[in-house]
Design a protein around this motif. Structure first.
Motif, mmCIF file in Angstrom:
data_model
loop_
_atom_site.group_PDB
_atom_site.id
_atom_site.type_symbol
_atom_site.label_atom_id
_atom_site.label_comp_id
_atom_site.label_asym_id
_atom_site.label_seq_id
_atom_site.Cartn_x
_atom_site.Cartn_y
_atom_site.Cartn_z
ATOM 1 N N LEU A 1 7.621 -3.838 -12.295
ATOM 2 C CA LEU A 1 7.502 -2.862 -11.215
ATOM 3 C C LEU A 1 6.961 -3.574 -9.983
ATOM 4 N N VAL A 2 7.630 -3.373 -8.852
ATOM 5 C CA VAL A 2 7.268 -4.048 -7.611
ATOM 6 C C VAL A 2 6.974 -3.002 -6.543
ATOM 7 N N TYR A 3 5.837 -3.164 -5.855
ATOM 8 C CA TYR A 3 5.467 -2.245 -4.778
ATOM 9 C C TYR A 3 5.958 -2.772 -3.420
ATOM 10 N N VAL A 4 6.520 -1.866 -2.629
ATOM 11 C CA VAL A 4 6.869 -2.143 -1.236
ATOM 12 C C VAL A 4 6.215 -1.065 -0.375
ATOM 13 N N ASP A 5 6.214 -1.272 0.930
ATOM 14 C CA ASP A 5 5.560 -0.292 1.806
ATOM 15 C C ASP A 5 6.202 -0.267 3.189
ATOM 16 N N PHE A 6 6.729 0.888 3.538
ATOM 17 C CA PHE A 6 7.236 1.126 4.888
ATOM 18 C C PHE A 6 6.586 2.381 5.480
ATOM 19 N N ARG A 7 5.526 2.886 4.830
ATOM 20 C CA ARG A 7 4.938 4.155 5.243
ATOM 21 C C ARG A 7 3.441 4.078 5.511
ATOM 22 N N GLU A 8 2.668 3.549 4.573
ATOM 23 C CA GLU A 8 1.218 3.554 4.720
ATOM 24 C C GLU A 8 0.760 2.619 5.849
ATOM 25 N N LYS A 9 1.254 1.396 5.830
ATOM 26 C CA LYS A 9 0.942 0.419 6.880
ATOM 27 C C LYS A 9 2.231 -0.306 7.263
ATOM 28 N N PRO A 10 3.182 0.413 7.840
ATOM 29 C CA PRO A 10 4.500 -0.180 8.089
ATOM 30 C C PRO A 10 4.487 -1.337 9.066
ATOM 31 N N MET A 11 3.599 -1.312 10.053
ATOM 32 C CA MET A 11 3.599 -2.404 11.019
ATOM 33 C C MET A 11 3.050 -3.692 10.399
ATOM 34 N N GLU A 12 2.317 -3.546 9.316
ATOM 35 C CA GLU A 12 1.771 -4.706 8.602
ATOM 36 C C GLU A 12 2.677 -5.127 7.439
ATOM 37 N N ASN A 13 3.282 -4.151 6.778
ATOM 38 C CA ASN A 13 3.953 -4.434 5.506
ATOM 39 C C ASN A 13 5.477 -4.436 5.548
ATOM 40 N N THR A 14 6.088 -4.098 6.683
ATOM 41 C CA THR A 14 7.546 -4.083 6.726
ATOM 42 C C THR A 14 8.133 -5.475 6.483
ATOM 43 N N GLU A 15 7.630 -6.470 7.185
ATOM 44 C CA GLU A 15 8.194 -7.820 7.025
ATOM 45 C C GLU A 15 8.009 -8.354 5.601
ATOM 46 N N PRO A 16 6.795 -8.317 5.023
ATOM 47 C CA PRO A 16 6.677 -8.795 3.641
ATOM 48 C C PRO A 16 7.504 -7.981 2.652
ATOM 49 N N SER A 17 7.650 -6.689 2.899
ATOM 50 C CA SER A 17 8.468 -5.863 2.009
ATOM 51 C C SER A 17 9.931 -6.279 2.078
ATOM 52 N N MET A 18 10.427 -6.559 3.290
ATOM 53 C CA MET A 18 11.809 -7.006 3.420
ATOM 54 C C MET A 18 12.010 -8.382 2.781
ATOM 55 N N ARG A 19 11.014 -9.237 2.879
ATOM 56 C CA ARG A 19 11.126 -10.562 2.253
ATOM 57 C C ARG A 19 11.146 -10.441 0.723
ATOM 58 N N VAL A 20 10.333 -9.557 0.188
ATOM 59 C CA VAL A 20 10.362 -9.304 -1.253
ATOM 60 C C VAL A 20 11.742 -8.817 -1.661
ATOM 61 N N MET A 21 12.295 -7.877 -0.890
ATOM 62 C CA MET A 21 13.607 -7.337 -1.208
ATOM 63 C C MET A 21 14.686 -8.418 -1.104
ATOM 64 N N GLY A 22 14.587 -9.252 -0.097
ATOM 65 C CA GLY A 22 15.549 -10.339 0.062
ATOM 66 C C GLY A 22 15.547 -11.273 -1.138
ATOM 67 N N LYS A 23 14.350 -11.575 -1.652
ATOM 68 C CA LYS A 23 14.234 -12.460 -2.815
ATOM 69 C C LYS A 23 14.778 -11.791 -4.064
ATOM 70 N N LEU A 24 14.473 -10.511 -4.237
ATOM 71 C CA LEU A 24 14.954 -9.781 -5.414
ATOM 72 C C LEU A 24 16.475 -9.672 -5.429
ATOM 73 N N MET A 25 17.066 -9.433 -4.248
ATOM 74 C CA MET A 25 18.503 -9.200 -4.181
ATOM 75 C C MET A 25 19.306 -10.487 -3.974
ATOM 76 N N GLY A 26 18.599 -11.625 -3.851
ATOM 77 C CA GLY A 26 19.307 -12.870 -3.563
ATOM 78 C C GLY A 26 19.874 -12.896 -2.156
ATOM 79 N N LYS A 27 19.192 -12.194 -1.227
ATOM 80 C CA LYS A 27 19.662 -12.097 0.157
ATOM 81 C C LYS A 27 18.542 -12.518 1.113
ATOM 82 N N GLU A 28 17.919 -13.650 0.815
ATOM 83 C CA GLU A 28 16.750 -14.061 1.588
ATOM 84 C C GLU A 28 17.082 -14.359 3.051
#
Length: 376
Positions: A147-174
């Motif tokens: 289970l992997v946590y992402v965040d675009f709501r609680e602290k989106p200005m802080e966590n959007t970029e790391p969340s997208m990088r996590v997603m890029g790594k998971l999907m093979g779309k870095e």
């Protein structure tokens, strides 16, 4: 080696690869809570802990963002029916994707999730407490489901970029994730660079969260989400200092006493939640005339009595779902244009959003995300 033996060996290798496809590589991702999670990537089967997570998954798969989704929460058709309908028209099979309830309300079915054999479950960080209290991470780990946590709501200005990088790594779309991050960063920089150079006076802005959703007033934002977007766009968030966290409520008397220069109401087409409600139905392809009528009606409430923003017609509505996806840079541009129209006369947030759709998203762009009483 004789030719017939080579051919036999090659045939055996091809048969093996067909029956036993190459395993995904084990990768370790650091989610937004700081957890190191081992996942086989690129993932092939994903459960979305919230249906609206398709907003960022779509930015990494322009052809078919649903092709790896084996289950998702049932919120998108209710919270954003226009986007859901547009995706349904293009990808009819999404109607068959199994749906879940939420972690926070206790309706998530872990047995159903395990039966779908996902490679990973994506969960919003605001569900972390409920997830931990239910012991879901440990239960899922026993059957090999991370289970992997992402965040675009609680602290989106802080966590959007790391969340997208996590997603890029998971999907093979870095690289695609990095392209998106740069597009987002550049769009925000257009605003912040000009504000830094010109240093205009910051107008006081009241952001009403989901105005008209209920009879109560007034939900708002503290020092994050839309509250932070206002600050980045060159405004002073009225509720910063009143609301200690990201979300909260201010009373009508505080709005009147603060006498904001501008008011921004977040809205959406929430017929499924509040039939015939006073909410402002902005969103994908929304009816702007109807939205403006409903926005006007909200200014008649006691909380806005005699407020400068109402008298000056500086009252606007913006798509609520910018608060929950990585497209919030478009909202920053639109807010900057409302707050400093002369300074950002040449800025075109609609063009930015259209380019986002053309470069990254499966759907064509449709207007309907912003409306203002000053645009008579």
């Amino acid at each position: 080696m004789p030719r017939n033996i080579k051919v036999a060996a090659l045939s055996a290798a091809l048969l093996f690869s067909a029956v036993f496809p190459a395993l995904a590589d084990k990768v370790t991702v650091k989610d937004v809570t700081g957890r190191d999670v081992e996942v086989e990537a690129p993932v092939k089967h994903v459960i979305l802990g919230e249906g609206r997570q398709i907003y960022f998954l779509a930015a990494l798969d322009k052809e078919n963002p649903f092709q790896h989704v084996v289950g998702w929460r049932d919120d998108l058709p209710k919270a954003d029916p226009e986007t859901y309908d547009a995706y349904l028209a293009k990808y009819p099979d999404i109607a068959k994707i199994p749906t879940f309830g939420g972690m926070k309300d206790g309706t998530f079915n872990i047995e159903q999730a395990v039966a779908l054999k996902p490679d990973v479950i994506l969960m919003n960080v605001d569900a972390k407490t409920a997830t931990e209290e239910a012991g879901y991470i440990e239960k899922l780990a026993k059957v090999g489901i991370p289970l992997v946590y992402v965040d675009f709501r609680e602290k989106p200005m802080e966590n959007t970029e790391p969340s997208m990088r996590v997603m890029g790594k998971l999907m093979g779309k870095e690289q695609l994730a990095e392209d998106f991050i740069k597009f987002r960063s550049d769009a925000i920089k257009v605003v912040t660079d000009k504000l830094a150079a010109e240093k205009p006076k910051a107008p006081v802005v009241f952001v009403e969260r989901a105005g008209g959703y209920s009879d109560d007033c007034c939900m708002s934002f503290g020092n994050e989400n839309f509250g932070k977007m206002v600050e980045i766009a060159g405004g002073k968030n009225m509720a910063n200092g009143i609301i200690p966290g990201t979300f909260g409520t201010v009373n009508p008397e505080q709005v009147i006493a603060s006498n904001p220069d501008q008011i921004i109401v977040t809205g959406g087409m929430w017929e499924a939640f509040v039939p015939g409600g006073a909410w402002v139905g902005v969103g994908y392809g929304a009816d702007m005339k109807e939205a403006k009528v409903k926005l006007e009606a909200l200014t008649k409430r006691p909380a806005f009595t005699g407020v400068k923003a109402v008298e000056d017609r500086q009252v606007h509505a913006i798509w609520h779902q910018f608060y929950n996806n990585p497209y919030q840079f478009v909202a920053i541009q639109e807010i900057a244009k409302w707050l400093h129209p002369d300074l950002f006369e040449d800025l075109d947030p609609e063009a930015t959003f259209k380019e986002l759709h053309e470069r990254f998203l499966p759907l064509p762009y449709k207007q309907g995300f912003f409306v203002s009483l000053k645009d008579e």
